[in-house]
Design a protein around this motif. Sequence first.
Motif, PDB file in Angstrom:
ATOM      1  N   PHE A  13       0.803  -1.218   0.000  1.00 16.10           N
ATOM      2  CA  PHE A  13       0.000   0.000   0.000  1.00 16.10           C
ATOM      3  C   PHE A  13       0.837   1.269   0.000  1.00 16.10           C
ATOM      4  O   PHE A  13       0.289   2.368  -0.092  1.00 16.10           O
ATOM      5  CB  PHE A  13      -0.956   0.003   1.200  1.00 16.10           C
ATOM      6  CG  PHE A  13      -1.990  -1.105   1.165  1.00 16.10           C
ATOM      7  CD1 PHE A  13      -2.467  -1.595  -0.032  1.00 16.10           C
ATOM      8  CD2 PHE A  13      -2.472  -1.648   2.350  1.00 16.10           C
ATOM      9  CE1 PHE A  13      -3.416  -2.619  -0.069  1.00 16.10           C
ATOM     10  CE2 PHE A  13      -3.426  -2.661   2.327  1.00 16.10           C
ATOM     11  CZ  PHE A  13      -3.889  -3.148   1.116  1.00 16.10           C
ATOM     12  N   TYR A  18      -3.770   3.177  -6.090  1.00 12.46           N
ATOM     13  CA  TYR A  18      -4.605   2.305  -5.267  1.00 12.46           C
ATOM     14  C   TYR A  18      -4.646   0.919  -5.916  1.00 12.46           C
ATOM     15  O   TYR A  18      -5.195   0.753  -7.002  1.00 12.46           O
ATOM     16  CB  TYR A  18      -6.011   2.883  -5.139  1.00 12.46           C
ATOM     17  CG  TYR A  18      -6.076   4.079  -4.205  1.00 12.46           C
ATOM     18  CD1 TYR A  18      -6.585   3.955  -2.918  1.00 12.46           C
ATOM     19  CD2 TYR A  18      -5.614   5.326  -4.605  1.00 12.46           C
ATOM     20  CE1 TYR A  18      -6.631   5.035  -2.051  1.00 12.46           C
ATOM     21  CE2 TYR A  18      -5.663   6.425  -3.744  1.00 12.46           C
ATOM     22  CZ  TYR A  18      -6.173   6.262  -2.470  1.00 12.46           C
ATOM     23  OH  TYR A  18      -6.216   7.336  -1.611  1.00 12.46           O
ATOM     24  N   GLU A  48      -7.117   0.199   1.512  1.00  9.60           N
ATOM     25  CA  GLU A  48      -6.853   1.578   1.089  1.00  9.60           C
ATOM     26  C   GLU A  48      -8.075   2.489   1.120  1.00  9.60           C
ATOM     27  O   GLU A  48      -7.969   3.650   0.725  1.00  9.60           O
ATOM     28  CB  GLU A  48      -6.256   1.569  -0.312  1.00  9.60           C
ATOM     29  CG  GLU A  48      -4.968   0.774  -0.425  1.00  9.60           C
ATOM     30  CD  GLU A  48      -4.614   0.464  -1.871  1.00  9.60           C
ATOM     31  OE1 GLU A  48      -3.581   0.957  -2.334  1.00  9.60           O
ATOM     32  OE2 GLU A  48      -5.391  -0.261  -2.535  1.00  9.60           O
ATOM     33  N   GLY A  71      -1.898   1.735   4.241  1.00  6.70           N
ATOM     34  CA  GLY A  71      -3.242   1.659   3.680  1.00  6.70           C
ATOM     35  C   GLY A  71      -4.180   2.650   4.327  1.00  6.70           C
ATOM     36  O   GLY A  71      -4.959   3.331   3.646  1.00  6.70           O
TER      37      GLY A  71
END
Length: 204
Positions: A13, A18, A48, A71
């Motif tokens: 992340f 994304y 995320e 995230g």
Amino acid sequence: MTKQTDNFWHQRFLQDSYFYGTQPNDFLKAQAHVLPKGGRVLSIGEGEGRNAVFLAEQGFEVTALDAAQSGLDKVQRLATERGVTVNTLCVDLNDYVFEPQQWDAIISIFCHLPPALRTRVHQGVAQALKANGVYLLEAYVPKQLQYGTGGPKSLDLLYQASSLKQDLQGLDFLLLEEVEREIYEGDGHHGLSAVVQLIAKKNA
């Protein structure tokens, strides 16, 4: 979850983009109407932020739980971009305590846990839901290994309707089925997939 897996997700992340996109999971989007309107929602293994932010946009009070701080930083970034508020909680599910009757709904979207932890988390979910609270889950099943379009490569981390039914005794199942469907979520999920979908409700 282990420190090693937590670090895996933290590293994944860290990238600016994304990995699973910014749009909500299709199943969650289609079924969000079953969640108690305006309620407190806990998203476990949120990643995320795509699902938590979507629910916040629908008027829910959302807490996103994940072990990867990178995230959760993106959860806040996406929430700010969309003009909503999402609470974040950085904790490993091994260490999280599910307090009784705290949540109107709990969601788990592709949050794959090893069997012992999965069972313990689901016992916690049943306890933590308020009366008439709803648990919504989508996860990959063993057949997904044939497709390779996303999800864990370990059989132990894949879910089945029968084991979920056993985990969540005491809840009423509004939906529990294994299906095949096309999933397109960023770079992470792409193509025909085999999943289990679950909606369960706690009795008043």
